[in-house]
Design a protein around this motif. Structure first.
Motif, PDB file in Angstrom:
ATOM      1  N   GLY A 135       0.858  -1.378  -0.070  1.00 16.28           N
ATOM      2  CA  GLY A 135      -0.105  -0.005  -0.247  1.00 16.28           C
ATOM      3  C   GLY A 135       0.747   1.241   0.015  1.00 16.28           C
ATOM      4  O   GLY A 135       0.296   2.373  -0.432  1.00 16.28           O
ATOM      5  N   HIS A 136       1.938   1.057   0.594  1.00 15.94           N
ATOM      6  CA  HIS A 136       2.847   2.395   0.802  1.00 15.94           C
ATOM      7  C   HIS A 136       3.970   2.317  -0.383  1.00 15.94           C
ATOM      8  O   HIS A 136       4.349   3.594  -0.820  1.00 15.94           O
ATOM      9  N   THR A 137       3.865   1.509  -1.330  1.00 16.68           N
ATOM     10  CA  THR A 137       5.172   1.310  -2.326  1.00 16.68           C
ATOM     11  C   THR A 137       4.643   1.016  -3.810  1.00 16.68           C
ATOM     12  O   THR A 137       5.309   1.159  -4.850  1.00 16.68           O
ATOM     13  N   SER A 138       3.188   0.645  -3.824  1.00  9.53           N
ATOM     14  CA  SER A 138       2.987   0.029  -5.233  1.00  9.53           C
ATOM     15  C   SER A 138       2.125   0.817  -6.123  1.00  9.53           C
ATOM     16  O   SER A 138       1.051   0.993  -6.023  1.00  9.53           O
ATOM     17  N   ILE A 139       2.753   1.385  -7.045  1.00 10.01           N
ATOM     18  CA  ILE A 139       2.211   2.324  -8.181  1.00 10.01           C
ATOM     19  C   ILE A 139       1.247   1.175  -8.890  1.00 10.01           C
ATOM     20  O   ILE A 139       0.163   1.608  -9.561  1.00 10.01           O
ATOM     21  N   ALA A 140       1.793   0.001  -9.099  1.00  4.89           N
ATOM     22  CA  ALA A 140       1.003  -1.087  -9.958  1.00  4.89           C
ATOM     23  C   ALA A 140      -0.358  -1.214  -9.198  1.00  4.89           C
ATOM     24  O   ALA A 140      -1.383  -1.287 -10.056  1.00  4.89           O
ATOM     25  N   LEU A 141      -0.416  -1.401  -7.956  1.00  4.23           N
ATOM     26  CA  LEU A 141      -1.570  -1.669  -7.337  1.00  4.23           C
ATOM     27  C   LEU A 141      -2.676  -0.314  -7.414  1.00  4.23           C
ATOM     28  O   LEU A 141      -3.689  -0.442  -7.861  1.00  4.23           O
ATOM     29  N   HIS A 142      -2.074   1.040  -7.458  1.00  6.37           N
ATOM     30  CA  HIS A 142      -2.721   1.987  -7.789  1.00  6.37           C
ATOM     31  C   HIS A 142      -3.289   2.089  -9.245  1.00  6.37           C
ATOM     32  O   HIS A 142      -4.645   2.519  -9.266  1.00  6.37           O
ATOM     33  N   ASP A 143      -2.581   1.683 -10.069  1.00  5.37           N
ATOM     34  CA  ASP A 143      -2.996   1.727 -11.484  1.00  5.37           C
ATOM     35  C   ASP A 143      -4.177   0.617 -11.559  1.00  5.37           C
ATOM     36  O   ASP A 143      -5.106   0.720 -12.403  1.00  5.37           O
ATOM     37  N   SER A 159      -0.445   6.112   1.382  1.00  2.00           N
ATOM     38  CA  SER A 159      -0.930   5.213   0.749  1.00  2.00           C
ATOM     39  C   SER A 159      -0.956   5.510  -0.693  1.00  2.00           C
ATOM     40  O   SER A 159      -1.353   6.517  -1.128  1.00  2.00           O
ATOM     41  N   MET A 160      -0.354   4.619  -1.523  1.00  2.00           N
ATOM     42  CA  MET A 160      -0.397   4.850  -2.878  1.00  2.00           C
ATOM     43  C   MET A 160      -1.857   4.517  -3.535  1.00  2.00           C
ATOM     44  O   MET A 160      -2.241   4.990  -4.508  1.00  2.00           O
ATOM     45  N   ILE A 161      -2.509   3.572  -2.865  1.00  3.10           N
ATOM     46  CA  ILE A 161      -3.786   3.184  -3.230  1.00  3.10           C
ATOM     47  C   ILE A 161      -5.139   4.216  -2.866  1.00  3.10           C
ATOM     48  O   ILE A 161      -5.794   4.389  -3.515  1.00  3.10           O
ATOM     49  N   ALA A 162      -4.905   4.732  -1.978  1.00  6.76           N
ATOM     50  CA  ALA A 162      -5.945   5.567  -1.445  1.00  6.76           C
ATOM     51  C   ALA A 162      -6.526   6.562  -2.248  1.00  6.76           C
ATOM     52  O   ALA A 162      -7.570   7.085  -2.289  1.00  6.76           O
ATOM     53  N   PRO A 163      -5.733   7.137  -3.034  1.00  7.38           N
ATOM     54  CA  PRO A 163      -6.081   8.181  -4.121  1.00  7.38           C
ATOM     55  C   PRO A 163      -7.078   7.624  -5.219  1.00  7.38           C
ATOM     56  O   PRO A 163      -7.845   8.223  -5.799  1.00  7.38           O
ATOM     57  N   ALA A 164      -6.704   6.431  -5.299  1.00 11.12           N
ATOM     58  CA  ALA A 164      -7.587   5.714  -6.302  1.00 11.12           C
ATOM     59  C   ALA A 164      -8.791   4.860  -5.714  1.00 11.12           C
ATOM     60  O   ALA A 164      -9.927   4.336  -6.350  1.00 11.12           O
ATOM     61  N   ALA A 165      -8.979   4.810  -4.455  1.00 12.65           N
ATOM     62  CA  ALA A 165      -9.936   4.086  -3.622  1.00 12.65           C
ATOM     63  C   ALA A 165     -11.119   4.898  -3.468  1.00 12.65           C
ATOM     64  O   ALA A 165     -10.920   5.924  -3.266  1.00 12.65           O
ATOM     65  N   LYS A 166     -12.162   4.165  -3.086  1.00  9.56           N
ATOM     66  CA  LYS A 166     -13.453   4.810  -2.702  1.00  9.56           C
ATOM     67  C   LYS A 166     -13.132   5.204  -1.368  1.00  9.56           C
ATOM     68  O   LYS A 166     -13.588   6.481  -0.839  1.00  9.56           O
ATOM     69  N   GLY A 167     -12.602   4.582  -0.248  1.00 10.51           N
ATOM     70  CA  GLY A 167     -12.117   4.867   1.086  1.00 10.51           C
ATOM     71  C   GLY A 167     -10.960   4.199   1.763  1.00 10.51           C
ATOM     72  O   GLY A 167     -10.664   3.148   0.931  1.00 10.51           O
TER      73      GLY A 167
END
Length: 147
Positions: free
Chosen positions: A80-88, A116-124
């Motif tokens: 969650g703190h490192t993965s641009i791949a999961l964000h994408d 979190s790299m995921i938070a900007p792409a997640a609902k919450g």
């Protein structure tokens, strides 16, 4: 027919119950799965519950959820703190709602965990409430899907 929710778990979460119980609690990942299965049934969901220590597996499962699920709950662990791949991957399945979960309060820990790299792409995001965060994420998905 029940709606499917993917619950995805990242690296080291297979060690829950043994790994740093002062931070992560004593409940195993199997125990979390049992809690999620019960709550999901009450909400009219079926769940697909998976864990991997490999980033690519998580990316593949998010893509699969885009075709098969009404939502995703993900505890990406350290990814969650490192993965641009999961964000994408989360962005790629938009508008599928994704709720990020962390058992510990990432904002009260080491500074490298605060972002979190995921938070900007997640609902919450739900963090710091322990294992119940997974159940709360299912409740949040149900409320979101009901409008």
């Amino acid at each position: 027919m029940a709606k499917t929710v993917f619950i995805l778990n990242g690296p080291n979460l297979n060690a829950l119950g043994k790994r740093e119980p002062g931070i992560y609690g004593s409940l195993s990942l199997a125990g979390i799965e049992e809690s999620c299965t019960r709550r999901a049934a009450e909400l009219g969901f079926e769940i697909v519950f998976r864990q991997s220590n490999h980033e690519g597996d998580l990316v593949d499962w998010i893509h699969e959820a885009g075709d098969k699920a009404v939502g995703v709950v993900i505890n990406p662990g350290a990814y969650g703190h490192t993965s641009i791949a999961l964000h994408d991957a989360v962005r790629a399945v938009s508008p599928l709602p994704v709720i990020e979960v962390h058992i510990s309060n990432i904002h009260a820990r080491e500074s490298f965990r605060h972002v979190s790299m995921i938070a900007p792409a997640a609902k919450g995001m739900i963090c710091g409430l322990g294992a119940i965060g997974y159940v709360l994420a299912l409740d949040a998905l149900a409320a979101h899907l009901q409008g």
